[in-house]
Scaffold this active site. Structure first.
Site, PDB file in Angstrom:
ATOM      1  N   HIS A  76     -30.910  28.395 -30.300  1.00  0.00           N
ATOM      2  CA  HIS A  76     -29.833  27.756 -29.541  1.00  0.00           C
ATOM      3  C   HIS A  76     -29.926  26.244 -29.746  1.00  0.00           C
ATOM      4  O   HIS A  76     -31.010  25.680 -29.806  1.00  0.00           O
ATOM      5  CB  HIS A  76     -29.963  28.104 -28.061  1.00  0.00           C
ATOM      6  N   ASN A 118     -24.210  20.793 -27.997  1.00  0.00           N
ATOM      7  CA  ASN A 118     -24.443  22.126 -27.454  1.00  0.00           C
ATOM      8  C   ASN A 118     -23.085  22.794 -27.205  1.00  0.00           C
ATOM      9  O   ASN A 118     -22.338  22.372 -26.326  1.00  0.00           O
ATOM     10  CB  ASN A 118     -25.236  21.980 -26.147  1.00  0.00           C
ATOM     11  N   CYS A 132     -25.117  30.365 -22.636  1.00  0.00           N
ATOM     12  CA  CYS A 132     -25.501  30.062 -24.027  1.00  0.00           C
ATOM     13  C   CYS A 132     -26.154  31.248 -24.729  1.00  0.00           C
ATOM     14  O   CYS A 132     -26.263  31.259 -25.954  1.00  0.00           O
ATOM     15  CB  CYS A 132     -26.452  28.869 -24.057  1.00  0.00           C
TER      16      CYS A 132
END
Ligand code: UT7
Length: 338
Positions: A265, A295, A125
């Site tokens: 994030h 996500n 990520c």
């Protein structure tokens, strides 16, 4: 004295600006209500524990490179450049189309960036911000002028749709940015990156690589899917995002009150809120879109940056903080003057 012809005057360091952004989300929306029919979960649990309401899922045959190429086209249009101006493509992903060639090479052909060198990076990520920093080093050092950075992931291809601990969290998408030196420009002011490979087991895909190839003997063991120790990952995410954000603000000589926008994030609204609270940034200055996309790993902060750009959340001269965390474990923070 005759000057030594092998000694060159070093070129001055150059400022690096993001001159355009783009993103692509697949059309198919997967809601929490639909997930209630797949696994033992509820809309209420997913919403209160994560903030996610729905996510996008790539169509059959829609690849990471397809999403990445669409995001790249949008970023080129926003920047007002053509594909033949791109010197380098760096693509961050954990779901490449293939082990070889790189997905960056596949994108190169799809968008016609024939002059570009291409490679992928793997930092889960955190990948998009790692790639931004790599790009800015290449531009600062005068190696390249115009770089396309992409974060793209098709997590639906590595999610175990029987595991309620993970399948409710993830989605597919891509985001892109064009970086270029701009005289008198604003740009990337400071970046901090960090990793802790000792925590790799908390978030991993155990099979499918050279350590554990998928074979006829292990094919039914679900080794090709994401596994996560959610609670532990949560704690490390908050600690490292806050720590790296404080350090990068310090490097930039700024206070959190100087920030017009924070782009974190997009893993969990509770993580975002905890980070914002500790940095003393009001939530209305924090970019949140995980309610719509979940996500999307390397794509998450790239998509959020594009949304912030297109919705006018950042004005020229504003200070923006990007802060990410992911498998590895990896984390990074950048301060950008827009
Ligand atoms: O992008 C890379 C970084 N990733 C992250 O930063 C993610 C970090 N972790 C998280 O966001 C959270 O830990 C999760 C959202 C994954 C989980 O939330 P949590 O509050 O930490 O829940 P938990 O894992 O502690 O589980 C609490 C309970 C458990 O039941 P018991 O053992 O208390 O009876 C789970 O089995 O919730 C249960 N549970 C669920 N229940 C309904 C776990 N997943 C679900 C689900 N629906 N989907």
């Amino acid at each position: 004295m005759t000057p030594n012809p092998r000694t060159r005057t070093p070129l001055p360091k150059r400022t690096v600006s993001i001159i355009g952004t783009g993103s692509h989300l697949p059309e198919r929306v997967l809601t929490n209500a639909e997930l209630e029919k797949l696994v033992d979960t509820t809309d209420e649990w997913i919403t209160t524990r994560t903030g996610i309401k729905e996510r996008r899922i790539a169509a059959d045959g829609e690849t990471t490179s397809d999403m990445a190429a669409n995001a790249a086209r949008a970023a080129m249009e926003d920047a007002g450049i053509s594909a033949d101006e791109i010197d380098l493509i760096i693509l961050a992903t954990i779901t490449p189309d293939f082990f070889m060639p790189s997905t960056a090479c596949v994108v190169q052909t799809k968008i016609g960036a024939t002059r570009a060198a291409c490679f992928d990076i793997s930092a889960a990520c955190s990948g998009f911000l790692y790639a931004i920093e790599i790009a800015q080093q290449f531009i600062t050092s005068h190696t390249f002028n115009t770089i396309l950075v992409i974060g793209a992931d098709k997590l639906s291809s590595i999610v175990n749709w029987k595991d309620r601990n993970t399948c409710v969290l993830f989605g597919d998408g891509a985001g892109a940015a064009i970086l270029r030196h701009r005289a008198h420009g604003h740009g990337v002011i400071a970046t901090r990156m960090g990793s802790n490979g000792g925590l790799a087991d908390l978030l991993q895909v155990p099979g499918g690589g050279s350590a554990c190839p998928i074979t006829a003997a292990n094919v039914g063991q679900d080794l090709q899917f994401i596994r996560m120790e959610g609670r532990e990952t949560f704690k490390h995410a908050v600690t490292n995002m806050v720590d790296s954000a404080r350090k990068v603000l310090d490097d930039a000589g700024l206070q959190s009150s100087d920030l017009a926008c924070v782009i974190p994030h997009q893993a969990n609204l509770r993580i975002i809120s905890a980070v914002a609270e500790r940095l003393e940034v009001p939530l209305d200055r924090v970019m949140v879109n995980l309610d719509r996309y979940g996500n999307t790993s390397a794509a998450a902060v790239a998509i959020a940056l594009d949304e912030a750009n297109r919705t006018g959340r950042m004005k020229v001269g504003d200070y923006v903080l990007l802060v990410v965390f992911g498998g590895g474990m990896t984390w990074a923070s950048s301060v950008i003057q827009w």
